[in-house]
Structure formats: structure tokens, C-alpha cells
Design an enzyme around this catalytic site. Structure first.
Site, PDB file in Angstrom:
ATOM      1  N   ASN A  70      35.309 -25.950 -58.498  1.00 50.45           N
ATOM      2  CA  ASN A  70      35.158 -25.244 -57.245  1.00 50.45           C
ATOM      3  C   ASN A  70      36.469 -24.412 -56.801  1.00 50.45           C
ATOM      4  O   ASN A  70      37.538 -24.868 -57.450  1.00 50.45           O
ATOM      5  CB  ASN A  70      34.944 -26.296 -56.249  1.00 50.45           C
ATOM      6  CG  ASN A  70      36.089 -26.717 -55.250  1.00 50.45           C
ATOM      7  OD1 ASN A  70      36.443 -25.915 -54.356  1.00 50.45           O
ATOM      8  ND2 ASN A  70      36.783 -27.916 -55.554  1.00 50.45           N
ATOM      9  N   CYS A 130      48.050 -27.315 -52.490  1.00 49.27           N
ATOM     10  CA  CYS A 130      47.849 -25.823 -52.820  1.00 49.27           C
ATOM     11  C   CYS A 130      49.087 -25.168 -52.675  1.00 49.27           C
ATOM     12  O   CYS A 130      49.963 -25.502 -51.880  1.00 49.27           O
ATOM     13  CB  CYS A 130      46.648 -25.247 -52.148  1.00 49.27           C
ATOM     14  SG  CYS A 130      45.418 -26.196 -51.978  1.00 49.27           S
ATOM     15  N   ILE A 192      43.642 -38.285 -55.853  1.00 48.04           N
ATOM     16  CA  ILE A 192      44.309 -37.198 -56.207  1.00 48.04           C
ATOM     17  C   ILE A 192      43.140 -35.833 -55.685  1.00 48.04           C
ATOM     18  O   ILE A 192      42.098 -36.167 -55.337  1.00 48.04           O
ATOM     19  CB  ILE A 192      43.980 -36.962 -57.643  1.00 48.04           C
ATOM     20  CG1 ILE A 192      42.920 -37.123 -58.360  1.00 48.04           C
ATOM     21  CG2 ILE A 192      45.414 -37.879 -58.319  1.00 48.04           C
ATOM     22  CD1 ILE A 192      42.714 -36.866 -59.927  1.00 48.04           C
TER      23      ILE A 192
HETATM   24  C1  LIG Z   1      33.740 -28.573 -52.827  1.00 51.01           C
HETATM   25  C2  LIG Z   1      35.126 -29.187 -52.710  1.00 51.01           C
HETATM   26  C3  LIG Z   1      35.819 -28.845 -51.424  1.00 51.01           C
HETATM   27  C4  LIG Z   1      37.179 -29.390 -51.300  1.00 51.01           C
HETATM   28  N1  LIG Z   1      37.981 -29.076 -50.324  1.00 51.01           N
HETATM   29  C5  LIG Z   1      39.321 -29.650 -49.994  1.00 51.01           C
HETATM   30  C6  LIG Z   1      40.000 -29.442 -48.857  1.00 51.01           C
HETATM   31  O1  LIG Z   1      39.566 -28.499 -48.052  1.00 51.01           O
HETATM   32  N2  LIG Z   1      41.184 -29.954 -48.800  1.00 51.01           N
HETATM   33  C7  LIG Z   1      41.371 -31.084 -49.671  1.00 51.01           C
HETATM   34  O2  LIG Z   1      42.638 -31.741 -49.487  1.00 51.01           O
HETATM   35  N3  LIG Z   1      40.752 -31.255 -50.730  1.00 51.01           N
HETATM   36  C8  LIG Z   1      39.554 -30.770 -50.856  1.00 51.01           C
HETATM   37  N4  LIG Z   1      38.810 -31.318 -52.128  1.00 51.01           N
HETATM   38  C9  LIG Z   1      39.191 -32.209 -52.917  1.00 51.01           C
HETATM   39  C10 LIG Z   1      38.742 -33.368 -52.612  1.00 51.01           C
HETATM   40  O3  LIG Z   1      38.928 -33.858 -51.188  1.00 51.01           O
HETATM   41  C11 LIG Z   1      39.143 -34.682 -53.619  1.00 51.01           C
HETATM   42  O4  LIG Z   1      40.448 -34.826 -53.272  1.00 51.01           O
HETATM   43  C12 LIG Z   1      38.722 -34.264 -55.094  1.00 51.01           C
HETATM   44  O5  LIG Z   1      37.550 -33.706 -55.070  1.00 51.01           O
HETATM   45  C13 LIG Z   1      38.606 -35.610 -55.959  1.00 51.01           C
HETATM   46  O6  LIG Z   1      37.605 -36.619 -55.366  1.00 51.01           O
HETATM   47  P1  LIG Z   1      36.187 -36.420 -56.072  1.00 51.01           P
HETATM   48  O7  LIG Z   1      35.963 -36.493 -57.483  1.00 51.01           O
HETATM   49  O8  LIG Z   1      35.597 -37.734 -55.439  1.00 51.01           O
HETATM   50  O9  LIG Z   1      35.342 -35.466 -55.407  1.00 51.01           O
HETATM   51  C14 LIG Z   1      37.689 -30.513 -51.955  1.00 51.01           C
HETATM   52  C15 LIG Z   1      36.688 -30.681 -53.437  1.00 51.01           C
HETATM   53  C16 LIG Z   1      35.424 -30.127 -53.555  1.00 51.01           C
HETATM   54  C17 LIG Z   1      34.647 -30.742 -54.507  1.00 51.01           C
END
Ligand SMILES: Cc1cc2nc3c(=O)[nH]c(=O)nc-3n(C[C@H](O)[C@H](O)[C@H](O)COP(=O)(O)O)c2cc1C
Length: 306
Positions: A70, A130, A192
């Protein structure tokens, strides 16, 4: 939901250890409520910035066999509108809410904290993953232990809420970053965030799938990286950890707990297994506990520290 799943996080009792991570649902109070109705014990907002942000041009999300790629570009309605949704949610629910905020410098983090102080949110999460909005995939703020320390100490001085530092996996030594966050006053860590960046190619069109070309990886392909970084962090610090990265089943959630997490984020799995994934994972953890004869969550053993 089984009472066995009840646990505590930063002084709050929660009915499930599962957390909706930042950015997974839209920013509306009904989006957060939807996750709670389906078994989440804590919910997190999208990362909010001082001003609203449009994010990148689509496609911004691509699915592949390992998970998702993403490049949302931190689209969000801005801190004022975002907090209004959270306040609305808190009128109807006592489920803890984490407000995630993102800035590129200390001054803006402080301005965001002042807004959050006036809200009904329970915890403040600093997205330190970021670098800056123009170069989303440059060196993350949390790659520098000095930057992490400076931001957290400054925010700690004025925040009325406990602070959670969200860390990037894209660093050389996670334990020194985690230690710096802890000694600067972070009350908990969240890791993470997405890994990479990476790229997918549309072979018919001969171009990258994402308009932005590159995106962060999430989902099952990052779970081994997440487990390793959570374990290293757990070995280094004494504050609680929200562990996430690729959790899609009860078995994955138990691995996170054993690696050192106190509670577990479930993000990408919401796209793949639907919002019901929270209840499904709650049931799967309960089943595991029954099979292994663990009466409460805290009885699930952690690995011996490094
Ligand atoms: C579509 C999408 C949007 C995300 N937006 C944010 C965000 O705004 N802020 C943030 O700290 N992490 C964001 N993340 C990261 C997630 O919070 C998470 O840390 C990461 O996806 C790993 O977990 P997962 O494998 O269960 O998705 C985003 C992830 C995805 C897939």
C-alpha cells in the site's frame, strides 16, 4: 467472547487482546465501532496530521499472495475532524481508543498533542515510521535513536495521555531505538509498521501496479520479520508492546504473545478474512488456551529474553 481473553493494557481492562491498528478502517466512528462489534478490544485511528491530506492517486492498495502493498500517502481528514469522530465514538463506547498522529517535526507533534489532550481518546500513538510526506519511503524518523528520544521527551512533557511509539521495521538495530523511546518516556511501543517499500508489476500493461510505483508491505509475508523485531524489542525494554505484522489466525496471535507482545494488532487480515476476523481469532486463541490448559492470557508463556 470468553472471559479468559480479558487482559490489561496501560491500566485499562480490555475484553480482548486484539487491537485494530492505525489506517485499517476508515476514520468514521462507525468504522471503529464496526471493529469493536466484531471483537476488537482496542481501536486505533488513522494517523492524523494537522491539516487534512488527500493521499496518493490510486491504485493505492494491491493484493498479492503474501499480503498487501500500500501507498495510501497518509490520507486523513486532519486532526480536528478525526478527533470529532473519536469523541463521537467515545460517547457510545468505553472501549479504549488510540489516536495515531503523524508529523515531520517536533513542533507539529506538539501541536497535535495539544489537540489530543482536549479529546476523549485514551492513548496517544506517535507514528514515527515515516520520514516526511514528500518522500514517504525515505529514512524513517524512528531510524534515529536521537530523533526518537527528542520527539518523545518533548511530547511527554505536555501529553495528558500515555504515549505509544510506533516503530518502523526498516532500521538497523531495533533494540537501541526501543530503548531510546523507553528512556525518553514512552509508555508502550507498537511494532511493526509496514516493511519495504516493495513493488509489483502489471505484466500486461508493463507498468507498476501502484500508481505511486512503491508501497509498504503488510500481511503474512512480514510475520517472521515482525516476530523477530518484537522479540528483540521485548528482550531490551520493560514497557508493554503492541505486536503486529501478518497476524491472521489465533496461532499467529499466540506467536506474537510468546515473542513478547502484551496485545496484538490485526490489520491486513481484516481485508483478507473480513471484519469478523477479530471474533474468529478470539475464538482460536480461546481454543488454543483450552488445548494447552492455560486459564488466563497471562499464563501463555513468553520466550526467554535474549
Ligand atoms: C492500508 C493500510 C493503511 C495503513 N495506514 C497506517 C497509518 O495511517 N498509520 C500507521 O501507523 N500505520 C498504518 N498502516 C500499518 C498498519 O497499522 C500495521 O502496522 C501494518 O499493516 C502491519 O500489520 P498487518 O500485517 O496486520 O497489517 C497501514 C497499513 C495498511 C495495510
Amino acid at each position: 467472547m470468553s472471559d479468559k481473553l480479558k487482559t490489561k493494557f496501560l491500566g485499562k481492562t480490555i475484553k480482548s487482546p486484539l487491537v485494530l491498528p492505525a489506517g485499517i478502517m476508515d476514520m468514521s466512528f462507525s468504522g471503529l465501532n464496526y471493529a469493536v462489534q466484531n471483537g476488537a478490544g482496542i481501536v486505533t485511528s488513522k494517523s492524523l496530521t494537522l491539516e487534512p491530506r488527500m493521499g496518493h492517486k490510486g491504485p493505492v492498495v494491491a493484493e498479492f499472495e503474501g499480503g498487501l502493498l500500500n501507498c495510501m500517502g497518509l490520507c486523513n481528514p486532519g486532526i480536528e475532524d478525526g478527533l470529532a469522530e473519536i469523541n463521537q465514538f467515545k460517547k457510545h463506547s468505553d472501549i479504549p481508543v488510540i489516536v495515531s498522529v503523524f508529523a515531520t517535526n517536533i513542533l507539529d507533534f506538539l501541536k497535535l498533542t495539544k489537540y489530543v489532550n482536549k479529546s476523549k481518546a485514551d492513548f496517544l500513538e506517535l507514528n514515527l515510521s515515516c520520514p516526511n510526506v514528500f518522500d514517504e519511503f525515505g529514512i524513517p524518523l524512528s531510524a534515529s535513536k536521537e530523533k526518537v528520544g527528542e520527539i518523545i521527551s518533548a511530547v511527554k512533557k505536555i501529553s495528558k495521555l500515555p504515549i505509544i511509539a510506533k516503530l518502523s521495521p526498516n532500521v538497523y538495530d531495533i533494540s537501541e531505538i526501543a530503548l531510546s523511546a523507553e528512556s525518553a518516556g514512552a509508555d508502550a511501543l507498537c511494532l511493526i509498521n509496514t516493511v519495504g517499500p516493495g513493488m509489483l508489476i502489471d505484466t500486461k500493461m508493463v507498468k507498476p501496479v501502484l500508481f505511486n510505483k512503491f508501497g509498504g508491505l503488510s500481511g503474512p509475508c512480514i510475520k517472521p520479520i515482525a516476530l523477530k523485531l518484537i522479540y528483540q524489542t521485548y528482550s531490551a525494554v520493560n514497557i508493554p508492546i503492541i505486536g503486529m505484522g501478518g497476524v491472521k489466525s489465533g496461532e499467529d496471535a499466540v506467536e506474537m504473545l510468546m515473542a513478547g507482545a502484551t496485545v496484538i494488532g490485526v490489520g491486513t487480515a481484516v481485508y483478507c478474512r473480513g471484519i469478523e476476523v477479530f471474533n474468529k481469532i478470539n475464538d482460536e486463541i480461546t481454543k488454543f488456551m483450552k488445548e494447552e490448559n492455560y486459564k488466563k492470557l497471562s499464563e501463555i508463556p513468553k520466550l526467554k529474553k535474549l
